[in-house]
Design a protein around this motif. Structure first.
Motif, PDB file in Angstrom:
ATOM      1  N   GLU A 377      13.144 127.700  22.399  1.00 47.69           N
ATOM      2  CA  GLU A 377      14.002 127.699  23.840  1.00 47.69           C
ATOM      3  C   GLU A 377      15.487 126.622  23.787  1.00 47.69           C
ATOM      4  N   GLY A 378      14.782 125.137  23.783  1.00 48.01           N
ATOM      5  CA  GLY A 378      16.438 124.877  23.988  1.00 48.01           C
ATOM      6  C   GLY A 378      17.677 124.726  23.245  1.00 48.01           C
ATOM      7  N   TYR A 379      16.323 125.393  21.969  1.00 49.70           N
ATOM      8  CA  TYR A 379      17.420 125.288  20.746  1.00 49.70           C
ATOM      9  C   TYR A 379      18.535 126.576  20.932  1.00 49.70           C
ATOM     10  N   ARG A 380      18.153 127.138  21.983  1.00 50.79           N
ATOM     11  CA  ARG A 380      19.378 128.791  22.447  1.00 50.79           C
ATOM     12  C   ARG A 380      20.372 128.359  23.696  1.00 50.79           C
ATOM     13  N   MET A 381      19.719 127.245  24.330  1.00 52.79           N
ATOM     14  CA  MET A 381      20.055 126.334  25.539  1.00 52.79           C
ATOM     15  C   MET A 381      21.047 126.025  24.822  1.00 52.79           C
ATOM     16  N   ALA A 382      20.830 124.747  24.199  1.00 47.24           N
ATOM     17  CA  ALA A 382      21.499 123.813  23.241  1.00 47.24           C
ATOM     18  C   ALA A 382      23.228 124.958  22.652  1.00 47.24           C
ATOM     19  N   ARG A 383      22.549 125.727  22.234  1.00 49.04           N
ATOM     20  CA  ARG A 383      23.743 126.841  21.411  1.00 49.04           C
ATOM     21  C   ARG A 383      24.519 127.901  22.920  1.00 49.04           C
TER      22      ARG A 383
END
Ligand SMILES: Cc1cc2nc3c(=O)[nH]c(=O)nc-3n(C[C@H](O)[C@H](O)[C@H](O)COP(=O)(O)OP(=O)(O)OC[C@H]3O[C@@H](n4cnc5c(N)ncnc54)[C@H](O)[C@@H]3O)c2cc1C
Length: 411
Positions: A377-383
């Motif tokens: 979820e954090g990875y998607r937010m970062a992207r």
């Protein structure tokens, strides 16, 4: 420069953590299946479930009562006017201690400068302030920021939504796209062309209007589902003969962009703080996991490749945190806005968060991809964060332009 966290900000951070632990986390736990199962969180059309919206409203109102929701608003709007350093550190604390939480992100503290007591509202006339500010400040009502269109994103001068004067009203037609919170907002800060000649010269001609979203002619057509989700926050708005009184102009006629840029410093520092905090949480997870996961007869922390990935994360976070702190200090201590530095911080911190989450996922192996750990979820937010509020490329353009104009200072 003093790198200690100022006492008043440290106190706020402590109080905020207590508030989240006491008020928000229990509410999240009691509604876990609603909040963390996307099939419940979103409706079929991609909008958030009304029960989710009710919980978000409840947290907003509690946060406003406790003074957190409005802390970055200007005093003249009823806020506490905390500046960029506070925005950076408070968002860092939220990101580090409570990352990827449904009832925290843009709920406890509104999304930067596009919701809550945004400085854009300073341009409202007194009668509208008297009528609307209380609801916005109390967290009962929310806003959306309607600038981007299908044919105009980075190049905002290209918007086509047109407002034409008719007596005391303006009649507005057009389409807006990627507007966060539009499907749930009570009011929209809507940008439209009022003088095409000035707009063509890129010297003005665009005006910001305060619009009630329940007005006839304002319709949210659809939600844009994003990055593997069943729904989303951003939407497409259809504006069809929307009639808005002249008194609803925010700031000056033909000068809407100066309003759009208000509060952008706090916003970008806040977003960067969130990235810095969230990256620290991901690194902590990776360190912990590397101690318990064993392969080839030893904990993976003993493999040099894993150590290198951990070290790369630390390099990234330390660089990001210190450049953001320096930038906040610079904003608060100089008369000129450090545009180049703000762009460097926004681009670097959002990209840094992506790199750190990417490595943290890799260190977790298959577990890193599972929804359970919320690393994905954090990875998607970062992207996602590399696109709104100026893409990485637009920020590089700003940085390069400053350099080429002779600003080679790094102090
Ligand atoms: C999740 C999300 C929420 C958003 N929320 C809002 C909102 O609430 N309100 C709102 O008004 N907008 C919102 N936006 C829109 C956002 O501001 C735009 O998406 C952004 O400005 C980029 O515009 P674009 O998508 O049209 O890309 P484009 O401008 O079409 O860019 C396409 C690509 O070209 C690159 N590019 C463009 N121009 C240049 C250049 N001169 N030099 C080098 N590269 C260039 C871009 O960096 C990008 O890689 C949101 C977007 C997202 C993804």
């Amino acid at each position: 420069m003093n790198f200690n966290i100022p006492e008043d900000i440290a106190e706020i951070i402590n109080a905020l953590k207590q508030f989240v632990n006491k008020v928000v986390i229990p509410l999240e736990e009691a509604n876990h299946e609603l909040l963390y199962n996307e099939r419940n969180y979103y409706m079929e059309d991609g909008r958030r479930n009304p029960e989710v919206e009710a919980l978000r409203r409840q947290v907003r109102k509690e946060s406003a009562k406790a003074g957190f929701y409005t802390m970055f608003g200007d005093k003249e709007l009823g806020g506490e006017e905390f500046g960029p350093l506070a925005s950076l550190l408070v968002n860092e604390a939220l990101g580090k201690n409570f990352p990827n939480r449904k009832l925290i992100e843009h709920v406890v503290i509104p999304s930067p400068f596009t919701n809550g007591l945004t400085p854009v509202l300073k341009g409202l006339n007194q009668a509208l302030k008297d009528k609307f500010l209380e609801g916005i400040g109390s967290g009962e009502k929310t806003l959306c920021f309607g600038l981007t269109e299908p044919d105009a994103g980075s190049d905002v001068w290209g918007i086509k939504t047109r407002a034409v004067r008719d007596g005391n009203d303006w009649v507005i037609n057009g389409t807006k796209q990627w507007i966060s919170n539009a499907a749930y907002a009570d009011y929209c800060l809507l940008f439209a062309v009022t003088n095409p000649e000035l707009q063509a010269k890129r010297k003005g001609g665009i005006t910001c209007f305060f619009v009630e979203t329940k007005s006839e002619g304002f319709t949210v057509d659809s939600i844009i589902a994003t990055m593997g989700s069943l729904g989303g926050d951003a939407a497409i708005i259809n504006i069809d003969n929307l009639r808005i009184p002249n008194e609803n102009i925010i700031g000056e006629l033909d000068n809407g962009f100066t309003k759009a840029m208000n509060g952008i410093n706090n916003g970008r520092l806040g977003m960067s703080g969130k990235c810095i905090g969230s990256a620290q949480w991901a690194l902590k997870k990776a360190v912990e996991y590397s101690k318990i996961r064993r392969t080839f007869g030893k904990a993976i922390e003993e493999h040099q490749t894993i150590q290198n990935m951990l070290a790369e994360c630390a390099l990234d976070i330390y660089a990001a945190r210190n450049m953001a702190l320096h930038c906040a200090w610079k904003i608060e201590n100089s008369t000129k806005t450090p545009t180049k530095e703000i762009s460097m911080v926004k681009a670097y911190c959002t990209e840094m968060m992506g790199r750190v989450y990417d490595r943290a996922i890799q260190i977790h192996g298959g577990m890193g991809l599972s929804n359970e750990l919320q690393l994905e979820e954090g990875y998607r937010m970062a992207r996602l964060l590399r696109i709104p509020d100026g893409t990485s490329e637009i920020h590089r353009r700003t940085i390069a332009r400053s350099l080429l104009k002779g600003d080679l200072s790094f102090q």
